[in-house]
Write an enzyme that holds these catalytic residues in place. Structure first.
Site, PDB file in Angstrom:
ATOM      1  N   ASP A 244       0.565  -1.134  -0.010  1.00 24.81           N
ATOM      2  CA  ASP A 244      -0.018  -0.099  -0.010  1.00 24.81           C
ATOM      3  C   ASP A 244       0.745   1.045  -0.092  1.00 24.81           C
ATOM      4  OD1 ASP A 244      -1.208   2.190   0.367  1.00 24.81           O
ATOM      5  OD2 ASP A 244      -2.783   1.048   2.256  1.00 24.81           O
ATOM      6  N   LYS A 273      -3.171   9.148  -3.185  1.00 17.11           N
ATOM      7  CA  LYS A 273      -2.861  10.623  -2.781  1.00 17.11           C
ATOM      8  C   LYS A 273      -2.053  11.761  -3.464  1.00 17.11           C
ATOM      9  CE  LYS A 273      -3.835   9.482   2.032  1.00 17.11           C
ATOM     10  NZ  LYS A 273      -3.882   8.523   3.409  1.00 17.11           N
TER      11      LYS A 273
HETATM   12  C1  LIG Z   1      -4.606   7.324   2.988  1.00 23.45           C
HETATM   13  C2  LIG Z   1      -4.958   6.333   2.952  1.00 23.45           C
HETATM   14  C3  LIG Z   1      -5.323   5.281   2.543  1.00 23.45           C
HETATM   15  C4  LIG Z   1      -6.074   5.568   2.380  1.00 23.45           C
HETATM   16  O1  LIG Z   1      -6.786   6.872   0.926  1.00 23.45           O
HETATM   17  P1  LIG Z   1      -7.983   7.472   0.698  1.00 23.45           P
HETATM   18  O2  LIG Z   1      -8.118   8.229  -0.262  1.00 23.45           O
HETATM   19  O3  LIG Z   1      -8.149   7.930   2.161  1.00 23.45           O
HETATM   20  O4  LIG Z   1      -9.733   6.428   1.157  1.00 23.45           O
HETATM   21  C5  LIG Z   1      -5.125   4.440   2.150  1.00 23.45           C
HETATM   22  N1  LIG Z   1      -3.404   3.249   2.668  1.00 23.45           N
HETATM   23  C6  LIG Z   1      -3.061   4.779   3.128  1.00 23.45           C
HETATM   24  C7  LIG Z   1      -1.500   4.270   3.542  1.00 23.45           C
HETATM   25  C8  LIG Z   1      -3.385   5.857   3.655  1.00 23.45           C
HETATM   26  O5  LIG Z   1      -2.142   6.462   3.880  1.00 23.45           O
END
Ligand SMILES: *Cc1c(COP(=O)(O)O)cnc(C)c1O
Length: 427
Positions: A244, A273
């Site tokens: 992730d 992001k």
């Molecule tokens: C922010 C985040 C998510 C989720 O992303 P969203 O766009 O808020 O749904 C998943 N994994 C990690 C590591 C994150 O920091």
């Protein structure tokens, strides 16, 4: 204080439900009412300016309103603002997938609207992949203590931050949790996952991890050796590895992907992001081997998709983000500024367990964890001094735009230092 500000706050309090915010806290809060943002700065309706110490929840890696992104958005909106990706194709979705394949080593992109969605896709693809290849018993997931993978139910099931899970525990699916590879307990953590994969690999679909750093759990950094061993063990146990990179990717920890610290290629990689920076969009990159198992007709097809899947605005922006990385030496900037952040946190006083990697610097105030109050005192002190420094409970951190000018970075670090001192004095 202006009437405009008061009106917005008043209406907001009555009607807006804010993310990750306790209702009674918000009723008493004195929020920044943002009117515009540019580079590393937020500006409120009264013209007061604040350095954005966490890139607006880790999104504005290229700063706010990067001129190239704003221009691209306007141009693309005039040309093709939306079309479905169901049964049609368009230039930006196609070329973006090709560019991402080139830099991730994973040939196929599935597009979603947000980071949580990119994790949902990885969960479903992993489950169905094992069904498709005739191993339907591989249905369990493994995640680390303290994991955060988003807030829809799938990612919440994988999540290891207890207070985020508790109210929904009755409907979450089973997730096998292994210890976080704390620098002091690295061997123990690795032993636990090795045992699990070697004895129960037949029932496990995938291991999902935030590579190198857990963001939401409080900027917890771990040794790349753990990730390297995890890649070897998952291969050996015939278990998929999903990284992730929603937070850690795009150079946040130094290299483009945090997985590069360990020299690994996972089976799937989740991106979000900074990926699209100013519009919600995300992608799950999938290896050719996993992708190929979905050939063969309706039974093996991935029946999944969101309305705004692969939208042209987001895809065009995500391509422009990659162009900016190629042409403006963003990773070089991160290497240089990262040294300054590490140096600052290395010398910081009045805190515990100071640590840094890439554009992240963090430390503990020694309080009561996620629901502790001292972090919020620092937040208030920083606000008075012109910085937005939202804490993670009693973990304070900076995670500024990667392109922040040196002078602004110095100012942000100076404000942090003063704010910690002031918060300590006030208790
Ligand atoms: C922010 C985040 C998510 C989720 O992303 P969203 O766009 O808020 O749904 C998943 N994994 C990690 C590591 C994150 O920091």
């Amino acid at each position: 204080m202006s009437t405009k500000r008061d009106t917005i706050v008043d209406v907001d309090r009555r009607h807006v439900w804010h993310p990750y915010t306790a209702t009674e806290t918000w009723e008493k809060a004195d929020p920044i009412v943002v009117a515009r943002a540019s580079g590393a700065w937020l500006e409120d309706v009264d013209g007061r300016r604040y350095i954005d110490g966490n890139s607006s929840w880790w999104v504005a890696g290229l700063g706010h309103s990067h001129p190239r992104l704003v221009k691209k958005l306007a141009e693309q909106a005039a040309e093709l603002a939306h079309v479905t990706l169901a049964g049609t194709a368009h230039e930006h979705a196609a070329l973006l997938a090709q560019e991402l394949a080139g830099i991730t080593g994973l040939e196929h992109a599935f597009y979603t609207d947000n980071g949580s969605g990119s994790i949902e896709v990885a969960i479903k693809v992993a489950l169905q992949h094992w069904k498709n290849v005739g191993q339907p018993n591989k249905t369990r997931f493994v995640a680390l203590d303290g994991a955060y993978h988003g807030d829809t139910l799938g990612p919440t099931s994988l999540g290891g931050v207890e207070v985020f899970r508790r109210p929904y525990a009755s409907v979450l699916f089973e997730c096998v949790r292994v210890p976080f590879p704390d620098p002091k307990a690295h061997e123990r953590a690795f032993e636990a996952i090795r045992q699990l994969l070697r004895t129960e690999g037949d029932s496990i679909a995938a291991v999902i991890v935030e590579p190198i750093v857990q963001g939401a759990a409080g900027m917890r950094i771990y040794d790349p050796a753990f990730l390297k061993e995890l890649r070897e063990e998952t291969k050996r146990a015939n278990v998929l590895l999903v990284t992730d990179e929603v937070f850690a990717g795009y150079g946040r920890t130094g290299p483009m992907w945090a997985g590069e610290h360990a020299g690994i290629t996972p089976d799937m990689m989740c991106l979000g992001k900074v990926f699209s920076s100013i519009l919600p969009m995300a992608a799950t990159m999938v290896s050719d081997e996993v992708f190929r198992s979905f050939r063969g007709g309706p039974e093996t097809t991935l029946w999944y998709g969101h309305t705004f899947c692969g939208h042209p605005l987001g895809a065009a922006l995500a391509r422009e983000v990659l162009a900016i990385y190629r042409e403006e030496d963003v990773l070089g900037q991160i290497a240089r500024k990262g040294k300054r952040i590490a140096d600052f946190f290395g010398k910081m006083k009045g805190v515990e367990n100071a640590r840094a990697i890439g554009m992240i610097g963090a430390a503990e105030l020694g309080g009561t964890g996620y629901l502790g109050g001292l972090g919020w005192k620092v937040f208030e002190e920083a606000k008075k001094r012109g910085a937005y420094l939202r804490p993670l409970g009693d973990t304070i951190y900076v995670c500024p735009p990667f392109v922040i000018p040196d002078a602004d970075l110095e100012r942000l670090l100076g404000i942090l230092e003063e704010s910690v001192e002031a918060a300590r004095k006030s208790v």
